[in-house]
Design a protein around this motif. Sequence first.
Motif, PDB file in Angstrom:
ATOM      1  N   GLN A 109      -2.443   4.967 -13.194  1.00 52.46           N
ATOM      2  CA  GLN A 109      -2.156   4.678 -11.763  1.00 52.46           C
ATOM      3  C   GLN A 109      -1.580   5.138 -10.807  1.00 52.46           C
ATOM      4  O   GLN A 109      -1.031   5.299  -9.949  1.00 52.46           O
ATOM      5  CB  GLN A 109      -0.716   3.157 -12.041  1.00 52.46           C
ATOM      6  N   ALA A 110      -1.659   7.343 -11.183  1.00 57.31           N
ATOM      7  CA  ALA A 110      -0.823   7.950 -10.250  1.00 57.31           C
ATOM      8  C   ALA A 110      -0.914   7.740  -8.220  1.00 57.31           C
ATOM      9  O   ALA A 110      -0.384   7.731  -7.806  1.00 57.31           O
ATOM     10  CB  ALA A 110      -0.842   9.173 -10.213  1.00 57.31           C
ATOM     11  N   ALA A 111      -2.712   7.606  -8.329  1.00 56.19           N
ATOM     12  CA  ALA A 111      -3.036   7.802  -6.715  1.00 56.19           C
ATOM     13  C   ALA A 111      -2.372   6.262  -6.610  1.00 56.19           C
ATOM     14  O   ALA A 111      -1.983   6.005  -5.082  1.00 56.19           O
ATOM     15  CB  ALA A 111      -4.363   7.952  -6.577  1.00 56.19           C
ATOM     16  N   GLN A 112      -2.199   5.491  -6.802  1.00 57.67           N
ATOM     17  CA  GLN A 112      -2.416   4.193  -7.125  1.00 57.67           C
ATOM     18  C   GLN A 112      -1.191   4.306  -6.553  1.00 57.67           C
ATOM     19  O   GLN A 112      -0.211   3.452  -5.556  1.00 57.67           O
ATOM     20  CB  GLN A 112      -2.426   3.022  -7.405  1.00 57.67           C
ATOM     21  N   VAL A 113       0.263   4.778  -7.248  1.00 57.46           N
ATOM     22  CA  VAL A 113       2.180   4.793  -6.731  1.00 57.46           C
ATOM     23  C   VAL A 113       1.882   5.931  -5.482  1.00 57.46           C
ATOM     24  O   VAL A 113       2.785   4.674  -4.996  1.00 57.46           O
ATOM     25  CB  VAL A 113       1.972   5.741  -8.028  1.00 57.46           C
ATOM     26  N   ALA A 114       0.968   6.953  -5.347  1.00 59.56           N
ATOM     27  CA  ALA A 114       1.481   7.269  -4.242  1.00 59.56           C
ATOM     28  C   ALA A 114       0.871   6.632  -2.927  1.00 59.56           C
ATOM     29  O   ALA A 114       1.458   6.427  -1.804  1.00 59.56           O
ATOM     30  CB  ALA A 114       0.131   9.205  -4.529  1.00 59.56           C
ATOM     31  N   ALA A 115      -0.901   5.737  -3.125  1.00 67.31           N
ATOM     32  CA  ALA A 115      -0.678   5.451  -1.693  1.00 67.31           C
ATOM     33  C   ALA A 115       0.237   3.674  -1.876  1.00 67.31           C
ATOM     34  O   ALA A 115       0.552   3.779  -0.103  1.00 67.31           O
ATOM     35  CB  ALA A 115      -1.854   4.899  -1.891  1.00 67.31           C
ATOM     36  N   ARG A 116       1.017   3.221  -2.578  1.00 72.34           N
ATOM     37  CA  ARG A 116       1.225   1.670  -2.477  1.00 72.34           C
ATOM     38  C   ARG A 116       2.939   3.162  -1.299  1.00 72.34           C
ATOM     39  O   ARG A 116       3.519   2.338  -1.070  1.00 72.34           O
ATOM     40  CB  ARG A 116       1.811   1.510  -3.653  1.00 72.34           C
ATOM     41  N   MET A 117       3.275   3.834  -2.278  1.00 71.08           N
ATOM     42  CA  MET A 117       4.738   4.803  -1.588  1.00 71.08           C
ATOM     43  C   MET A 117       4.124   5.079  -0.116  1.00 71.08           C
ATOM     44  O   MET A 117       5.167   4.710   0.509  1.00 71.08           O
ATOM     45  CB  MET A 117       4.874   6.014  -2.451  1.00 71.08           C
ATOM     46  N   ASP A 118       3.242   5.592  -0.026  1.00 68.70           N
ATOM     47  CA  ASP A 118       2.881   5.475   1.651  1.00 68.70           C
ATOM     48  C   ASP A 118       3.040   4.532   2.179  1.00 68.70           C
ATOM     49  O   ASP A 118       3.483   4.429   3.342  1.00 68.70           O
ATOM     50  CB  ASP A 118       1.465   6.383   2.066  1.00 68.70           C
TER      51      ASP A 118
END
Length: 264
Positions: free
Chosen positions: A222-231
């Motif tokens: 989920q690292a990429a999803q977390v980064a995208a959601r933070m953006d």
Amino acid sequence: MSDNSQDILVHTEAGVCTITFNRADKKNSITEAMYAAMADALAQAEQDAAVRCVVFQGDMAIFSAGNDIGDFLQQSAGGAAPKPAADRPVWRFLRNIAGFPKPVIAAVCGPAVGIGTTLLLHCDLVYAGDNAAFSLPFVNLGLCPEAASSMLLPQMFGYHRAAEALLLGEPFMAEAALEVGLVNRVVPPGECNALAQAQARKLAAKPLSALIETKRLMKAGQAAQVAARMDEEGASFGRLMAGPAAREAFTAFMEKRKPDFSKC
Ligand code: COA
């Protein structure tokens, strides 16, 4: 100008880097300078081979009252969106903690408001005093969640409990946090920081390469999803920050009155 260089204390000993909120007169609310200090401390801890684990702590009475509302008011003043998310110390701090490769522990006593709670979603172990009170009052401030909490909280709590926490923004106590899996253990407040340190020392004695790889594998999905959601959250947060509801909420807090959202 007041000296705020002691508002965040950073101390490394026996492989453990401890980051302490030290602004008790303002309930450890977090200023831009404090986010910058924490972001820097994490960047340094990541590079420093002598650091094997990080601990966040407050004192027995308060973890953190979240973002400094005076800073919020300044950022929202004038109706212009604050400077781009990526430039702000808070987002640098969030990126650094979300991507921090070594284990992170938090010891939470008393109120943990806003980012005081959402940063816990990026810690590996969380210990709470039985006086801990978690709250996510973003909506009550005319804002939306950050730190990917709009994604991680429903995953952890289940949708309806997350909705209660994020839409109503009312505090929930240590035992409820234990039940939903936000904290590992609840102890008397006088024992909480010591427990976190003891667990950190245990981790620091383990092979770092194996710790890092295990944490990476647990988070890889989920690292990429977390980064995208933070953006995505950052863009919404910036827009709402400049809106009338947020300005009314911040002004009301500073004037020690109830906000009036009847026109927002
Ligand atoms: N930003 C700036 N100042 C803050 C603050 C914050 N987030 N939280 C507390 N303070 C200040 C208060 O203004 C007060 O300052 P003063 O002594 O100059 O008047 C001082 O800290 C003590 O706060 P007080 O509210 O009297 O303490 P309390 O023990 O009654 O309540 C809290 C503690 C944390 C429950 C309460 O302060 C609170 O709800 N704070 C706001 C939390 C918030 O909304 N944060 C933003 C999250 S996104």
